[in-house]
Design a protein around this motif. Structure first.
Motif, PDB file in Angstrom:
ATOM      1  N   ARG A 197       0.851  -1.190   0.000  1.00 53.93           N
ATOM      2  CA  ARG A 197       0.000   0.000   0.000  1.00 53.93           C
ATOM      3  C   ARG A 197       0.882   1.234   0.000  1.00 53.93           C
ATOM      4  N   THR A 220       0.673   4.015   1.531  1.00 56.06           N
ATOM      5  CA  THR A 220       0.974   4.567   2.858  1.00 56.06           C
ATOM      6  C   THR A 220       2.143   3.827   3.500  1.00 56.06           C
ATOM      7  N   GLY A 276       5.580   5.489   4.363  1.00 53.88           N
ATOM      8  CA  GLY A 276       5.932   5.440   5.788  1.00 53.88           C
ATOM      9  C   GLY A 276       7.263   4.773   6.063  1.00 53.88           C
ATOM     10  N   ILE A 292      -4.982  13.707  -3.321  1.00 55.55           N
ATOM     11  CA  ILE A 292      -5.273  12.324  -2.941  1.00 55.55           C
ATOM     12  C   ILE A 292      -6.638  11.909  -3.482  1.00 55.55           C
ATOM     13  N   MET A 301      -7.703   4.426   1.918  1.00 56.46           N
ATOM     14  CA  MET A 301      -6.470   5.105   1.524  1.00 56.46           C
ATOM     15  C   MET A 301      -6.561   6.604   1.781  1.00 56.46           C
ATOM     16  N   ASP A 352      -5.933   7.264   5.443  1.00 54.15           N
ATOM     17  CA  ASP A 352      -4.560   6.998   5.869  1.00 54.15           C
ATOM     18  C   ASP A 352      -3.576   8.036   5.321  1.00 54.15           C
ATOM     19  N   VAL A 353      -3.702   8.388   4.040  1.00 51.54           N
ATOM     20  CA  VAL A 353      -2.772   9.357   3.461  1.00 51.54           C
ATOM     21  C   VAL A 353      -3.025  10.749   4.030  1.00 51.54           C
ATOM     22  N   LYS A 354      -4.299  11.081   4.250  1.00 53.75           N
ATOM     23  CA  LYS A 354      -4.624  12.377   4.863  1.00 53.75           C
ATOM     24  C   LYS A 354      -3.959  12.493   6.239  1.00 53.75           C
ATOM     25  N   GLU A 355      -4.075  11.447   7.044  1.00 53.91           N
ATOM     26  CA  GLU A 355      -3.455  11.466   8.369  1.00 53.91           C
ATOM     27  C   GLU A 355      -1.933  11.556   8.250  1.00 53.91           C
ATOM     28  N   LEU A 356      -1.364  10.848   7.265  1.00 52.11           N
ATOM     29  CA  LEU A 356       0.082  10.850   7.084  1.00 52.11           C
ATOM     30  C   LEU A 356       0.600  12.247   6.744  1.00 52.11           C
TER      31      LEU A 356
END
Length: 273
Positions: free
Chosen positions: A207, A209, A213, A235, A241, A244-248
């Motif tokens: 994935r 992320t 990461g 995004i 997804m 997860d990408v927003k949080e990242l």
């Protein structure tokens, strides 16, 4: 063309066209896998949209047609409209839409909208487009828009799918950029495609992320890590997804932008699954 049954040519006009809706003709259809296909339709003369926006699409096969959001995959300057769709066997719309043929009719509401537009981002050096599945569609529009190359020096597009064959649309898209008569000279040497799969064995798995990461994303490409001072992020893809990408990126200091308040990243929430 024989339009004998709704099963073979599902988009024929069997019911009156609703008010304030465009009725457009399917120009071409291309099936990539048993899950993914693209199609092009005529463009309404009065339709205006920003590259990256979506429209609501339906079929004239019911008294009250089902409409779903589809990102326009063609750029704002194109004479036709292109879309990239998943096939859902029991989906209220896609179970029928996947059977369309050239000459059939699709319906389109008359307003384009969406958050995945360049005007929602402040200028920067690098642009990262993060996508899964058919979430690559709005980036297909933006990659073919000269404004993208006016605003950013480098563009990185990621595309993650379950299987290798599902990556073909994005691969064809990026390969064709340098041959495009309008944006070829702008895109040359400035666009990098980064693919991965999550189910079928391939040269790069995982994935996006996890790849970002772990740092593998950066080491594979030989680039500096994401930095809100130099980078912008868009995004589009599965809800999991997106979250997860927003949080990242928020953990890295990126701020979500909008047309009213441009910032360092944007997310498209009206994704067709």
């Amino acid at each position: 063309m024989n339009i004998a049954s709704a099963q073979t040519t599902v988009a024929q006009q069997t019911f009156p066209i609703p008010a304030n809706v465009y009725a457009e003709t399917v120009v071409s259809v291309k099936h990539y896998t048993d899950r993914l296909f693209s199609f092009r339709v005529t463009r309404p003369q009065t339709l205006r949209f920003r590259s990256g926006e979506f429209v609501m699409i339906g079929l004239p096969n019911a008294e009250k047609p089902v409409f779903r959001a589809y990102s326009v995959a063609s750029p704002a300057w194109d004479d036709e409209l292109e879309f990239f769709s998943i096939k859902v066997p029991d989906g209220p719309l896609t179970q029928h839409l996947q059977k369309i043929q050239p000459g059939d009719t699709i319906l389109m509401r008359q307003k384009a909208t969406g958050t995945l537009v360049l005007d929602a981002l402040t200028p920067a050096r690098r642009l990262f487009m993060i996508s899964t599945g058919t979430g690559i569609a709005p980036f297909a529009s933006l990659l073919r828009d000269p404004d993208t190359y006016e605003k950013f020096d480098e563009v990185f597009i990621t595309h993650t799918c379950r299987d290798v064959a599902e990556l073909a649309y994005g691969q064809e898209l990026v390969a064709s950029l340098t041959e495009d008569p309008l944006i070829g000279e702008f895109a040359a040497g400035r666009v990098t495609l980064y693919n991965s799969t999550t189910r079928e064995e391939s040269p790069r798995m995982g994935r996006i992320t996890a790849l970002i990461g772990s740092g593998k994303f950066y080491s594979d490409l030989g680039i500096a890590p994401l930095d809100p001072e130099t980078d912008r992020v868009m995004i589009c893809g599965s809800m999991h997804m997106l979250k997860d990408v927003k949080e990242l990126v928020e953990s890295l200091g990126f701020v979500e932008g909008s047309l009213a308040s441009p910032a360092s990243f944007v997310v498209e929430r009206a994704f067709v699954g």
